[in-house]
Design a protein around this motif. Structure first.
Motif, PDB file in Angstrom:
ATOM      1  N   LEU A   1       6.473   6.482   4.356  1.00  0.00           N
ATOM      2  CA  LEU A   1       7.772   5.294   4.952  1.00  0.00           C
ATOM      3  C   LEU A   1       8.555   5.316   4.340  1.00  0.00           C
ATOM      4  CD1 LEU A   1       4.473   4.108   6.448  1.00  0.00           C
ATOM      5  CD2 LEU A   1       5.827   5.747   7.548  1.00  0.00           C
TER       6      LEU A   1
ATOM      7  N   PHE B   1      -2.649   4.071   9.861  1.00  0.00           N
ATOM      8  CA  PHE B   1      -1.187   3.284   8.814  1.00  0.00           C
ATOM      9  C   PHE B   1       0.653   3.286   9.857  1.00  0.00           C
ATOM     10  CE2 PHE B   1      -4.306   0.798   6.653  1.00  0.00           C
ATOM     11  CZ  PHE B   1      -3.733  -0.461   7.558  1.00  0.00           C
ATOM     12  N   ILE B   2       0.593   5.249   9.607  1.00  0.00           N
ATOM     13  CA  ILE B   2       1.826   4.954   9.909  1.00  0.00           C
ATOM     14  C   ILE B   2       1.968   4.995  11.442  1.00  0.00           C
ATOM     15  CG2 ILE B   2       2.998   7.760  10.288  1.00  0.00           C
ATOM     16  CD1 ILE B   2       1.790   8.830   7.483  1.00  0.00           C
TER      17      ILE B   2
ATOM     18  N   LEU C   1      -6.937   7.486   7.349  1.00  0.00           N
ATOM     19  CA  LEU C   1      -5.727   5.872   7.406  1.00  0.00           C
ATOM     20  C   LEU C   1      -5.153   6.081   7.007  1.00  0.00           C
ATOM     21  CD1 LEU C   1      -7.887   3.179   6.512  1.00  0.00           C
ATOM     22  CD2 LEU C   1      -6.829   3.637   4.261  1.00  0.00           C
ATOM     23  N   GLN C   2      -4.045   7.281   6.326  1.00  0.00           N
ATOM     24  CA  GLN C   2      -2.866   7.132   6.375  1.00  0.00           C
ATOM     25  C   GLN C   2      -1.809   7.233   7.429  1.00  0.00           C
ATOM     26  OE1 GLN C   2      -0.234   8.830   3.530  1.00  0.00           O
ATOM     27  NE2 GLN C   2      -2.251   9.833   2.167  1.00  0.00           N
TER      28      GLN C   2
ATOM     29  N   ILE D   1      -3.631   5.673  -1.923  1.00  0.00           N
ATOM     30  CA  ILE D   1      -2.828   5.743  -0.665  1.00  0.00           C
ATOM     31  C   ILE D   1      -1.629   4.468  -0.437  1.00  0.00           C
ATOM     32  CG2 ILE D   1      -3.705   5.424   1.040  1.00  0.00           C
ATOM     33  CD1 ILE D   1      -5.163   7.820   0.327  1.00  0.00           C
TER      34      ILE D   1
ATOM     35  N   TRP E   1       2.306   1.605  11.995  1.00  0.00           N
ATOM     36  CA  TRP E   1       4.012   1.634  11.976  1.00  0.00           C
ATOM     37  C   TRP E   1       5.037   1.815  12.724  1.00  0.00           C
ATOM     38  CZ3 TRP E   1       7.493  -1.468   9.231  1.00  0.00           C
ATOM     39  CH2 TRP E   1       8.400  -1.104   8.860  1.00  0.00           C
ATOM     40  N   ARG E   2       4.677   2.874  13.417  1.00  0.00           N
ATOM     41  CA  ARG E   2       5.294   3.387  14.195  1.00  0.00           C
ATOM     42  C   ARG E   2       5.310   3.079  15.395  1.00  0.00           C
ATOM     43  NH1 ARG E   2       6.103   9.264  11.340  1.00  0.00           N
ATOM     44  NH2 ARG E   2       7.015   8.631   9.142  1.00  0.00           N
TER      45      ARG E   2
ATOM     46  N   LEU F   1       1.298   6.469   1.107  1.00  0.00           N
ATOM     47  CA  LEU F   1       1.973   5.644   2.465  1.00  0.00           C
ATOM     48  C   LEU F   1       3.205   4.858   2.183  1.00  0.00           C
ATOM     49  CD1 LEU F   1       0.732   5.568   5.316  1.00  0.00           C
ATOM     50  CD2 LEU F   1       0.342   3.331   4.208  1.00  0.00           C
TER      51      LEU F   1
ATOM     52  N   PRO G   1     -10.280   1.525   0.020  1.00  0.00           N
ATOM     53  CA  PRO G   1      -9.318   2.463  -0.148  1.00  0.00           C
ATOM     54  C   PRO G   1      -8.811   3.036  -1.171  1.00  0.00           C
ATOM     55  CG  PRO G   1      -7.916   1.834   1.616  1.00  0.00           C
ATOM     56  CD  PRO G   1      -8.927   0.442   1.055  1.00  0.00           C
TER      57      PRO G   1
ATOM     58  N   TYR H   1      -0.979  -4.191   5.138  1.00  0.00           N
ATOM     59  CA  TYR H   1      -2.271  -2.977   4.758  1.00  0.00           C
ATOM     60  C   TYR H   1      -3.224  -3.641   3.790  1.00  0.00           C
ATOM     61  CZ  TYR H   1      -3.448   0.994   2.074  1.00  0.00           C
ATOM     62  OH  TYR H   1      -4.267   2.139   1.808  1.00  0.00           O
TER      63      TYR H   1
ATOM     64  N   SER I   1      -6.733  -3.049   5.480  1.00  0.00           N
ATOM     65  CA  SER I   1      -7.021  -1.910   4.738  1.00  0.00           C
ATOM     66  C   SER I   1      -7.926  -1.313   4.810  1.00  0.00           C
ATOM     67  CB  SER I   1      -6.142  -0.817   3.740  1.00  0.00           C
ATOM     68  OG  SER I   1      -6.840  -1.627   2.830  1.00  0.00           O
TER      69      SER I   1
END
Lengths: 269, 180
Positions: A72, B57-58, B53-54, A64, B61-62, A68, A60, B28, B32
């Motif tokens: 976070l 990944f969130i 994609l974001q 990004i 994580w969560r 990201l 990607p 990541y 990724s």
């Protein structure tokens, strides 16, 4: 059951890729527990899928990752906050007598109610005290837990360091008369940082402390005091040395080693 | 002191559950590309794919606490998160489009799959396109467009049992292609 036939049917691939229905999934998970062959086939396909994906990535845009991590960033740190116990306020009712005899009855009820209040208040105070005690206990358990986590991370880090190929290991056996004692030096040949693992050293007497020495060109150079540490203790940075030794010195260390109190010594191989 | 640059799967999961930033950064960097490939193959548009994609990944994580190591590998779990999120993304986009084009299409089912297949596929989807037609259509509709086996049986007017057998055979064949 013919496990081979089941494995070759393609059900495993369907499951791993998330396309089985709930019944099929439950059945397959049950078979995984009963038949090691099936569990093995699931694991193997998962590994194949992962390997294929890792070998054929589409990267990607690099922005990004920055975005990201920015979104976070507050979630990486997570201190433990204790929420203060909320106080419950008692409701107050106005009693308005509108008829004499009802007023009299009200007064009697008020007295009973007052007594009840007193009784319930005592009970509440007791519960509240117990609650506070539990809170205190919870805090101390949490602190304890964090301590253990920190220690585990220290040990994990120590283990990573010990197995680093750049680490030169120097064993320091005990001197004559002190054969039971030993310690190990880990010397990072890149950064020249020295770490010691005090495998077996007696507890120093009051006011005394162990000191590490590095022999450099025939002279003893102070390499730091051995303190109280979990796993590896970080000592001073020593660019070159032919030998390491440990002596027992007064607390805080000496400028020259007390040879009669030498406990351990080991040559750099 | 630096933490190691390579982790075993257990270490990685343990550190992620500890909310460790370095482990997440490693996750990541390592995954990724693989996940972006599957997302892009489903949603097809790069801009939408980067959004997905974001989001993926969130979610990872969560929701790492929901990942159960006994049920399978970390990648398998992440892949399923990526696929589900991608399908949700094309569904919600599709809802907007179909409202605009409602008069143009009589049969939504007929459109699904067949029209999409003419475009250049990438990654795993490209390999699916090398399979024979009766397998290809089912994998396309189920894996990349998210239709259930029941829905496919109705759409294609073939018995559910046949759908199941064909889908499994197709995926078994696909598995042989990607085996190193």
């Amino acid at each position: 059951m013919n496990t081979q036939e089941y494995i070759e049917s393609g059900i495993i691939e369907t499951y791993v890729l998330g396309m089985t229905d709930a019944i099929e999934s439950a059945e397959l998970e049950q078979y995984c527990r009963e038949y090691p062959d099936i569990k093995l086939a699931v694991t193997a396909f998962e590994a194949t899928l992962e390997q294929h994906a890792l070998l054929n990535p589409i990267n990607p845009p690099s922005t990004i990752k920055v975005q990201l991590f920015e979104s976070l960033k507050d979630e990486f740190v997570h201190p433990v906050f204790m929420s203060a116990p909320t106080k419950q306020s008692a409701k107050v009712f106005d009693i308005k007598p509108f008829l004499k005899y009802i007023a009299a009855a009200s007064i009697i009820l008020l007295v009973i109610s007052g007594a009840m209040n007193l009784y319930l208040y005592t009970k509440l105070s007791n519960s509240s005290a117990q609650y506070q005690a539990i809170l205190v206990e919870k805090t101390s358990l949490q602190a304890n837990n964090q301590l253990i986590q920190a220690k585990a991370l220290d040990l994990f880090n120590s283990m990573q360091m010990m197995t680093d190929p750049n680490m030169l290991k120097v064993s320091m056996p005990g001197m004559p008369g002190k054969e039971k004692n030993y310690a190990t030096i880990f010397w990072d040949t890149k950064s020249k940082d020295v770490y010691i693992l005090p495998n077996k050293l007696p507890q120093p007497t009051l006011g005394k402390q162990y000191q590490l020495w590095a022999m450099v060109d025939g002279k003893a150079v102070d390499a730091g005091m051995i303190g109280d540490c979990a796993g590896l203790c970080k000592m001073k940075n020593i660019p070159s040395a032919t030998m390491f030794a440990v002596t027992l010195e007064k607390k805080g260390g000496s400028s020259i080693p007390t040879i009669t109190e030498m406990y351990l010594a080991g040559k750099v191989s | 002191m630096e933490l190691p640059q390579k982790y075993s799967e257990q270490e990685l999961v343990w550190l992620l559950k500890q909310r460790n930033e370095q482990a997440y950064s490693y996750l990541y960097d390592h995954y990724s590309g693989a996940l972006f490939s599957i997302i892009l193959s489903i949603v097809k548009e790069e801009e939408l794919a980067t959004d997905v994609l974001q989001e993926v990944f969130i979610k990872i994580w969560r929701q790492i606490s929901l990942y159960d190591t006994t049920k399978g590998r970390l990648y398998t779990w992440m892949l399923n998160v990526a696929r589900n999120t991608s399908i949700d993304a094309i569904r919600s986009k599709g809802v907007k489009n179909s409202r605009q084009n409602q008069e143009l299409t009589e049969n939504v089912y007929e459109q699904a799959g067949s029209a999409e297949m003419k475009t250049d596929a990438i990654g795993l989807r490209k390999l699916v396109h090398t399979l024979k037609d009766e397998w290809k259509i089912l994998i396309e509709l189920s894996y990349f467009e998210g239709y259930t086996q029941d829905e496919m049986a109705k759409m294609l007017n073939i018995p559910l049992g046949t759908v199941k057998t064909r889908l499994r055979s197709g995926l078994a064949a696909l598995s042989k292609i990607i085996k190193p």
